[in-house]
Scaffold this motif. Structure first.
Motif, PDB file in Angstrom:
ATOM      1  N   HIS A  36       0.817  -1.210   0.000  1.00  0.00           N
ATOM      2  CA  HIS A  36       0.000   0.000   0.000  1.00  0.00           C
ATOM      3  C   HIS A  36       0.853   1.265   0.000  1.00  0.00           C
TER       4      HIS A  36
ATOM      5  N   GLU B 163       0.490  -0.557  -4.666  1.00  0.00           N
ATOM      6  CA  GLU B 163      -0.625   0.361  -4.875  1.00  0.00           C
ATOM      7  C   GLU B 163      -0.073   1.762  -4.705  1.00  0.00           C
TER       8      GLU B 163
ATOM      9  N   ASP C 229      -1.045   6.194  -5.420  1.00  0.00           N
ATOM     10  CA  ASP C 229      -2.078   7.184  -5.742  1.00  0.00           C
ATOM     11  C   ASP C 229      -1.523   8.184  -6.748  1.00  0.00           C
TER      12      ASP C 229
ATOM     13  N   HIS D 261      -0.877  11.237  -2.254  1.00  0.00           N
ATOM     14  CA  HIS D 261      -2.166  10.837  -1.686  1.00  0.00           C
ATOM     15  C   HIS D 261      -3.048  12.009  -1.261  1.00  0.00           C
TER      16      HIS D 261
ATOM     17  N   GLU E 158      -4.193   4.013  -8.181  1.00  0.00           N
ATOM     18  CA  GLU E 158      -5.458   4.613  -7.753  1.00  0.00           C
ATOM     19  C   GLU E 158      -5.562   6.033  -8.285  1.00  0.00           C
TER      20      GLU E 158
ATOM     21  N   LYS F 280      -6.708   9.230  -7.704  1.00  0.00           N
ATOM     22  CA  LYS F 280      -7.128   9.853  -6.434  1.00  0.00           C
ATOM     23  C   LYS F 280      -7.732  11.224  -6.736  1.00  0.00           C
TER      24      LYS F 280
HETATM   25 MG    MG Z   1      -4.727   4.646  -2.397  1.00  0.00          MG
END
Ligand code: MG
Ligand code: G3P
Length: 264
Positions: A21, A48, A50, A63, A123, A125
């Motif tokens: 993460h 993962e 962002d 993030h 992701e 974001k």
């Molecule tokens: Mg994320």
């Protein structure tokens, strides 16, 4: 040791079991090149991360809407251009040994992930007031150019971002989309069907066994975030969860290998 379910030749059928993460964020400053290198060194081949846009529309790996938590600056990400962003220190807040770490552009990050042969759950974001469609249209093309389908999952909480992503690449085999939610709504399949999505990404603490089984029955992959306690997570594997997004996936690997030894 690789943490991948299929370390040698991943195919679309192989969902990643362990995803670090924001990179290996237990050991390195989140969403940095250092965190991705740390994940790789720890044997975790999926991360993962962002992605957002700076004010000049450069995609960067970040993030928060703000700068304060993870850099030596204050203010908003949207007020930076790429030259000013490159002056920030994004490592010292985590530890002295990371002083001098710079905010990664998406381009720099893709080059590293490609060089290391890793998989990416990117992701999209979308922070409050930001343009989801512009983010998808700007960030996705370079990602599709660099990474093969089997090493990419693009996820978002934002349905406009996911819709724009699917419009850019209608082929569900070429672009695997993940629908992010804290918990799946009752008619969770409406969104996965509309988007031809590959996976659902749900908060592991809110997942119920009935929903997990429904998802497994429909052959939609299920990833759970952000879990750091492999003992508490154990029951979710039994419910058919495909993968865990963790700040420290090595804990899960050690736990699984201890359990296997105990069962020998
Ligand atoms: Mg994320
Ligand atoms: O993609 C899973 C997880 O990263 C979603 O929440 O806030 O950590 O980006 P967040």
């Amino acid at each position: 040791m690789s943490m991948s379910s299929a370390p040698l030749a991943p195919t679309l059928a192989d969902a990643p079991r362990y995803i670090a993460h924001r990179g290996l964020s237990a050991q390195a400053p989140e969403n940095t090149l250092a965190a991705v290198r740390a994940a790789h060194e720890a044997g975790c081949d999926w991360v993962e991360l962002d992605v957002q846009l700076l004010g000049d529309a450069t995609p960067v790996i970040w993030h928060d809407a703000g700068l304060k938590r993870c850099s030596d600056a204050r203010g908003k990400l949207v007020d930076l251009d790429v030259r000013r962003a490159a002056r920030l220190d994004v490592g010292a807040w985590f530890g002295e040994s990371f002083r001098g770490e710079r905010m990664a552009t998406l381009e720099q990050m893709l080059a590293l992930i490609d060089e290391l042969g890793m998989g990416l759950n990117l992701e999209l974001k979308v922070c409050r007031g930001r343009n989801a469609i512009e983010l998808a249209r700007t960030a996705l093309p370079p990602v599709l150019e660099v990474l093969p389908a089997e090493r990419l999952i693009v996820s978002s909480f934002d349905r406009h971002a996911l819709t724009a992503a699917r419009a850019l690449e209608p082929d569900a085999e070429r672009l695997r989309l993940g629908v992010l939610d804290d918990k799946a709504p009752k008619q969770w399949w409406r969104e996965t069907e509309r988007l031809a999505a590959y996976s659902l990404h749900l908060d592991w603490r809110k997942l119920k066994i009935k929903r997990a089984h429904e998802i497994a029955d429909e052959a939609v992959k299920l990833f759970c975030y952000t879990a750091n306690d492999p003992v508490a997570f154990d029951k979710l594997w039994g419910w058919g969860v495909d993968g865990v997004i963790s700040d420290d996936p090595a804990r899960f690997v050690t736990h699984a290998s201890d359990a296997a030894k105990a069962g020998e």
